[in-house]
Design an enzyme around this catalytic site. Structure first.
Site, mmCIF file in Angstrom:
data_model
loop_
_atom_site.group_PDB
_atom_site.id
_atom_site.type_symbol
_atom_site.label_atom_id
_atom_site.label_comp_id
_atom_site.label_asym_id
_atom_site.label_seq_id
_atom_site.Cartn_x
_atom_site.Cartn_y
_atom_site.Cartn_z
ATOM 1 C CG ASP A 107 -2.076 -0.811 0.752
ATOM 2 O OD1 ASP A 107 -2.320 -1.050 0.220
ATOM 3 O OD2 ASP A 107 -3.040 -1.188 1.589
ATOM 4 C CG HIS A 149 -4.705 5.637 7.923
ATOM 5 N ND1 HIS A 149 -5.445 5.602 8.236
ATOM 6 C CD2 HIS A 149 -5.049 6.062 6.225
ATOM 7 C CE1 HIS A 149 -6.460 5.602 7.796
ATOM 8 N NE2 HIS A 149 -6.649 6.078 6.933
ATOM 9 C CG HIS A 186 -9.526 4.763 5.042
ATOM 10 N ND1 HIS A 186 -10.425 5.980 3.501
ATOM 11 C CD2 HIS A 186 -10.274 4.148 4.520
ATOM 12 C CE1 HIS A 186 -10.082 4.834 2.812
ATOM 13 N NE2 HIS A 186 -10.211 3.946 3.284
ATOM 14 C CG ASP A 272 -11.345 9.271 1.332
ATOM 15 O OD1 ASP A 272 -11.335 9.813 2.275
ATOM 16 O OD2 ASP A 272 -10.429 8.013 1.935
ATOM 17 C CE1 TYR A 311 -6.572 7.226 -1.913
ATOM 18 C CE2 TYR A 311 -8.216 7.436 -0.822
ATOM 19 C CZ TYR A 311 -7.022 7.346 -0.822
ATOM 20 O OH TYR A 311 -6.542 7.584 0.375
HETATM 21 ZN ZN LIG Z 1 -9.228 7.662 3.804
#
Ligand SMILES: [Zn+2]
Length: 474
Positions: A107, A149, A186, A272, A311
């Site tokens: 990733d 993240h 996320h 996103d 994205y």
């Molecule tokens: Zn995200």
């Protein structure tokens, strides 16, 4: 400008804000590799839209100085930073153990210029925080940042260094309390983890929860120790629309602002969560997404706006352009101006796109339960004796600084009580916590330690010009 109906009595939403916008023209050239959904090119597309909508002349446009190793090491482990600096697509085959250890390769691929990409996006977020700390602007924007993240010793979810944590650490030099709000689809796991045990940073993440990356962000995860109730999670399901989203965002964030009273706010604007995202499954319109920016802005607290996921890149550029307009208090024509990436936006060539007819799996009942639970947590906080906040102390008065002067290696050193050299050092695995009271004014040497794997943050109210330099040049 459209009011959106979300101006608050506490806000003065009609008032113009001084906005600083951080952009490096090189950022669009970084390339994660063929087929990878993360495309830094979207930042350049956003910039082109800003230019052709005529927004750049209404804000201070700054090219950030790349973050230095030692800046990154204020959160990240030095061996991880050294690894990121050294690794190249050519040498990675010889580093398989290290790649695995730092979760780099799949990733989070190794690509040409990876380290300078990290320095660029982190430099923009830290410079934005410095700008706010200096009172140089009301809102600072870095659309290349928001990589929520990344962990202390590990890449994750397309993120290598956590510019958000670094920016919050910078804000904590001046502000007793900092609020972090995350509207990426996320969970904002890296930022939550970094500040999970402190009451000086509240994190609030709205995200898809249930069989979805990164898997954390349960409503029952609320922080630990002194940080209990200072991490909030709003778990959502597929297809959430503007109305449902705002039925949670406004009451929760309104209550957070009332109870926590942050000196500065960081809003991660991951796109996103928009309808039609290549990786996402929400159904927000750009206006619905931007209502979060509008609402946050209405409190008139220093605000750092960051990017994040996103994205379907034509919609990312639309969204962050529109949100820049919201920051400036300018409404933009739906008809898009001609520009170098115009062909991405056909066949309609409009700024806004309609959400889809997908099912909203968030029932009214479930939304009400989530709202009640979070307001319940916040009322616990409100009535806890330890959070009878005093007025926050005034911000550090800063001497005039020369923005062109490089501050070299004289930046604030989190380990200044230890031997110092120019290299970053690993943080001690356990740091003895020194007591810090919210609202204390004599906190020049106060230090707060957070146990491994988290971080140590320190407040510095002392008058050190070299610490407060704008790391920018225009
Ligand atoms: Zn995200």
């Amino acid at each position: 400008m459209e009011s959106g109906g979300n101006s608050l009595p506490s806000g003065r939403d009609g008032v113009k804000r001084k906005v600083s916008y951080f952009y490096d023209p090189e950022v669009g050239n970084y390339y994660y590799g063929q087929g990878h959904p993360m495309k830094p090119h979207r930042i350049r597309m956003t910039h082109a839209l800003l230019a052709h909508y005529g927004l750049l002349q209404h804000m201070q446009v700054l090219k950030p100085t790349p973050a230095k190793d030692r800046d990154l090491c204020k959160f990240h482990a030095d061996d991880y930073v050294s690894f990121l600096r050294a690794i190249t697509p050519e040498t990675q085959q010889d580093q398989l153990r290290q790649l695995k250890r730092f979760n780099v390769g799949e990733d989070c691929p190794v690509f040409d210029g990876l380290y300078s990409f990290c320095q660029t996006y982190a430099g923009g977020s830290v410079a934005g925080a410095v700008k706010l700390n200096q009172g140089g602007s009301d809102i600072a924007i870095n659309w290349s940042g928001g990589l929520h993240h990344a962990k202390k010793c590990e890449a994750s979810g397309f993120c290598y260094v956590n510019d958000i944590v670094l920016a919050i650490l910078e804000l904590l030099k001046v502000h007793e309390r900092v609020l972090y709000v995350d509207i990426d689809i996320h969970h904002g796991d890296g930022v939550e983890e970094a500040f999970y045990t402190t009451d000086r940073v509240m994190t609030v993440s709205f995200h898809k929860f249930g069989d979805y990356f990164p898997g954390t962000g349960d409503i029952r995860d609320i922080g630990y120790g002194k940080g209990k109730y200072y991490s909030l999670n709003v778990p959502l399901d597929d297809g959430i629309d503007d109305e449902s989203y705002q039925s949670l965002f406004r009451p929760i964030i309104g209550k957070v602002m009332e109870v926590f009273r942050p000196g500065a706010v960081v809003l991660q604007c991951g796109a996103d969560s928009l309808s039609g995202d290549r990786l996402g499954c929400f159904n927000l319109s750009i206006k619905g997404h931007a209502d979060c920016v509008r609402f946050m802005r209405s409190f008139n607290v220093p605000l750092l706006l960051l990017g994040g996921g996103g994205y379907t890149i034509r919609n990312v550029a639309r969204c962050w352009c529109y949100e820049t307009g919201v920051a400036l208090g300018m409404e933009l024509d739906d008809k898009m101006p001609q520009h170098e990436y115009y062909e991405y936006f056909g066949p309609e060539y409009n700024l806004h796109v309609a959400p889809s007819n997908m099912e909203n799996k968030n029932s009214r009942h479930l939304l009400e339960e989530i709202r009640a639970k979070l307001l319940d947590y916040l009322s616990t906080l409100q009535h806890a004796p330890s959070v009878q906040f005093q007025e926050r102390p005034p911000d550090t008065e800063l001497p005039d600084v020369d923005e062109d002067q490089d501050d070299g290696d004289k930046r604030w050193d989190p380990d200044s009580d230890m031997e110092s050299d120019d290299d970053c050092k690993p943080l001690p695995s356990q740091v003895k916590r020194e007591h810090i009271e919210p609202g204390r004014t004599d906190s020049a040497t106060n230090m707060m330690a957070i146990d491994e794997p988290r971080i140590k943050v320190e407040q510095n109210n002392s008058n050190k010009p070299s610490d407060q330099h704008a790391e920018t040049n225009s």
